[in-house]
Enzyme design. Structure first.
Site, short mmCIF file in Angstrom:
data_model
loop_
_atom_site.label_atom_id
_atom_site.label_comp_id
_atom_site.label_asym_id
_atom_site.label_seq_id
_atom_site.Cartn_x
_atom_site.Cartn_y
_atom_site.Cartn_z
N SER A 139 -34.26 -13.17 0.51
CA SER A 139 -35.07 -12.07 -0.01
C SER A 139 -34.64 -11.78 -1.44
O SER A 139 -33.49 -12.06 -1.82
CB SER A 139 -34.85 -10.82 0.84
OG SER A 139 -35.36 -9.67 0.19
N TYR A 152 -28.77 -4.80 4.48
CA TYR A 152 -29.90 -5.74 4.48
C TYR A 152 -29.77 -6.71 3.31
O TYR A 152 -29.78 -7.93 3.49
CB TYR A 152 -31.24 -5.00 4.41
CG TYR A 152 -32.39 -5.98 4.32
CD1 TYR A 152 -32.68 -6.82 5.40
CD2 TYR A 152 -33.14 -6.13 3.15
CE1 TYR A 152 -33.69 -7.77 5.31
CE2 TYR A 152 -34.15 -7.07 3.06
CZ TYR A 152 -34.43 -7.89 4.15
OH TYR A 152 -35.42 -8.84 4.06
N1 LIG Z 1 -41.84 -8.49 4.40
C1 LIG Z 1 -41.05 -8.55 3.36
O1 LIG Z 1 -41.22 -7.79 2.38
C2 LIG Z 1 -39.96 -9.55 3.29
C3 LIG Z 1 -39.37 -10.11 4.41
N2 LIG Z 1 -38.34 -11.01 4.27
C4 LIG Z 1 -37.70 -11.67 5.42
O2 LIG Z 1 -38.63 -12.55 6.00
C5 LIG Z 1 -38.41 -12.67 7.40
C6 LIG Z 1 -39.69 -12.36 8.15
O3 LIG Z 1 -40.12 -11.07 7.78
P1 LIG Z 1 -41.60 -10.57 8.02
O4 LIG Z 1 -42.45 -11.64 8.51
O5 LIG Z 1 -42.01 -9.85 6.80
O6 LIG Z 1 -41.31 -9.46 9.15
P2 LIG Z 1 -42.02 -9.17 10.57
O7 LIG Z 1 -41.40 -7.90 11.06
O8 LIG Z 1 -43.49 -9.26 10.44
O9 LIG Z 1 -41.50 -10.40 11.46
C7 LIG Z 1 -40.16 -10.51 11.84
C8 LIG Z 1 -40.05 -11.54 12.93
O10 LIG Z 1 -38.67 -11.66 13.29
C9 LIG Z 1 -38.58 -11.64 14.70
N3 LIG Z 1 -37.29 -11.10 15.12
C10 LIG Z 1 -36.69 -9.93 14.76
N4 LIG Z 1 -35.53 -9.79 15.39
C11 LIG Z 1 -35.37 -10.88 16.19
C12 LIG Z 1 -34.38 -11.33 17.09
N5 LIG Z 1 -33.28 -10.60 17.35
N6 LIG Z 1 -34.56 -12.52 17.71
C13 LIG Z 1 -35.65 -13.25 17.48
N7 LIG Z 1 -36.63 -12.90 16.65
C14 LIG Z 1 -36.49 -11.73 16.01
C15 LIG Z 1 -39.74 -10.78 15.17
O11 LIG Z 1 -40.16 -11.20 16.46
P3 LIG Z 1 -39.90 -10.40 17.83
O12 LIG Z 1 -39.88 -8.94 17.51
O13 LIG Z 1 -41.04 -10.82 18.71
O14 LIG Z 1 -38.58 -10.93 18.29
C16 LIG Z 1 -40.82 -11.18 14.17
O15 LIG Z 1 -41.52 -12.30 14.62
C17 LIG Z 1 -37.25 -11.73 7.71
O16 LIG Z 1 -36.07 -12.48 7.74
C18 LIG Z 1 -37.25 -10.75 6.54
O17 LIG Z 1 -35.98 -10.23 6.31
C19 LIG Z 1 -37.88 -11.40 3.04
C20 LIG Z 1 -38.42 -10.87 1.93
C21 LIG Z 1 -39.51 -9.96 1.95
O1 LIG Z 2 -36.81 -8.40 1.91
C1 LIG Z 2 -37.66 -7.57 1.71
C2 LIG Z 2 -38.19 -7.32 0.41
S1 LIG Z 2 -37.62 -5.89 -0.23
O2 LIG Z 2 -38.04 -4.76 0.65
O3 LIG Z 2 -36.17 -5.91 -0.35
O4 LIG Z 2 -38.27 -5.80 -1.55
#
Ligand SMILES: NC(=O)C1=CN([C@@H]2O[C@H](COP(=O)(O)OP(=O)(O)OC[C@H]3O[C@@H](n4cnc5c(N)ncnc54)[C@H](OP(=O)(O)O)[C@@H]3O)[C@@H](O)[C@H]2O)C=CC1
Ligand SMILES: O=CCS(=O)(=O)O
Length: 252
Positions: A139, A152
């Site tokens: 991120s 985070y």
């Molecule tokens: N959205 C944003 O602004 C950004 C996000 N990210 C990163 O990208 C990744 C995906 O984020 P995003 O798609 O936006 O978020 P979402 O919340 O849409 O998706 C997160 C996914 O992670 C899964 N998850 C969470 N905890 C667990 C666990 N303990 N075991 C297995 N699966 C898990 C959830 O599935 P379920 O609950 O079904 O287990 C879900 O499918 C993350 O690592 C996040 O930190 C990075 C930069 C920016």
């Molecule tokens: O990883 C998530 C993006 S932000 O909230 O840190 O900008």
């Protein structure tokens, strides 16, 4: 040999969008996440186009991760791309107000979970002898500090350095490793971080133009399908209306 992608956190956001993007290109899919019903509906829809194997999995549980990898059907081995995407942010308040449990949950998921899956899959990734790709979801928060990012952002700094260090150890195996580091992206991520607060979600995304999960899935697909001799080490992607931190966002 068919191409097989293993996606963690396939039930939402980037992971789900990756499932669609790789299916569009004919890859076989291994889709994991905790929410079984979402996995089943993905299997029902995408299974009409490509082979799909689903497994309910909490990445924090190393024994469960090992069991899922050991139970992969022959048609889904070897894995040719791993997308370590499962992750979350919790507690947007300052460090001095955060519940310790929230910090632990982020470390257990974003750090320990990612390490669990990588460790379990490395043997399968090296099996092809023809190269494979690991994409780790970092991120911008791993690079740029901002209030409320605390553990985070630190967990995503771990993802970046672990990705670089993995590359060192995997040199000569043909496995490439990329830290994909998105900025402001619209997904359930913000609902999870704000404990389901829809108003916080609307405030963050409502008057700007965030990235969409499909934008990131396209970048991940690109990284995983480059010629075998090309490795992108880190790919930082922001919306045009963001410059560095989530607080430097152009709004209407
Ligand atoms: N959205 C944003 O602004 C950004 C996000 N990210 C990163 O990208 C990744 C995906 O984020 P995003 O798609 O936006 O978020 P979402 O919340 O849409 O998706 C997160 C996914 O992670 C899964 N998850 C969470 N905890 C667990 C666990 N303990 N075991 C297995 N699966 C898990 C959830 O599935 P379920 O609950 O079904 O287990 C879900 O499918 C993350 O690592 C996040 O930190 C990075 C930069 C920016
Ligand atoms: O990883 C998530 C993006 S932000 O909230 O840190 O900008």
């Amino acid at each position: 040999m068919s191409q097989v992608v293993f996606i963690t956190g396939a039930t939402s956001g980037f992971g789900r969008a990756c499932a669609y993007r790789f299916a569009q290109a004919g890859w076989s899919l291994v889709l994991t996440g905790r929410r079984q019903e979402r996995l089943e509906s993905l299997k029902e829809e995408l299974g009409r186009r490509v082979p799909v194997h689903i497994a309910a999995l909490d990445v924090r549980d190393s024994e469960a991760v090992k069991a899922v990898v050991e139970a992969l059907p022959a048609d889904f081995r070897p894995i040719t791309a791993l997308i370590n995407n499962a992750g979350l942010a919790l507690a947007p308040e300052p460090s001095q107000q955060v519940a310790l449990e929230d910090w632990h949950t982020m470390i257990d998921t974003n750090v320990t979970g990612l390490v669990n899956v990588t460790h379990a899959l490395l043997p399968s990734l090296t099996e092809t002898g023809e190269g494979a790709t690991i994409v780790n979801l970092g991120s911008v928060a791993g690079q740029w500090p901002y209030p409320g990012s605390h553990v985070y952002g630190a967990s995503k700094a771990f993802v970046q350095q672990f990705s670089y260090n993995l590359r060192c150890d995997l040199l000569g195996t043909g496995i490439r490793v990329t830290d994909v580091a998105p900025g402001l992206s619209e997904s359930e991520f913000t609902l999870v971080r704000n404990r389901g607060d829809q108003a916080a979600y609307d405030k963050l995304y409502g008057d700007t133009t965030p990235l969409q999960p499909e934008d990131i899935a396209e970048q991940i697909f690109h990284v995983a399908t480059l010629p075998a001799h090309v490795n992108i080490n880190r790919l930082e992607v922001m919306p045009t209306r963001q410059a560095w931190s989530p607080f430097a966002v152009d709004r209407d």
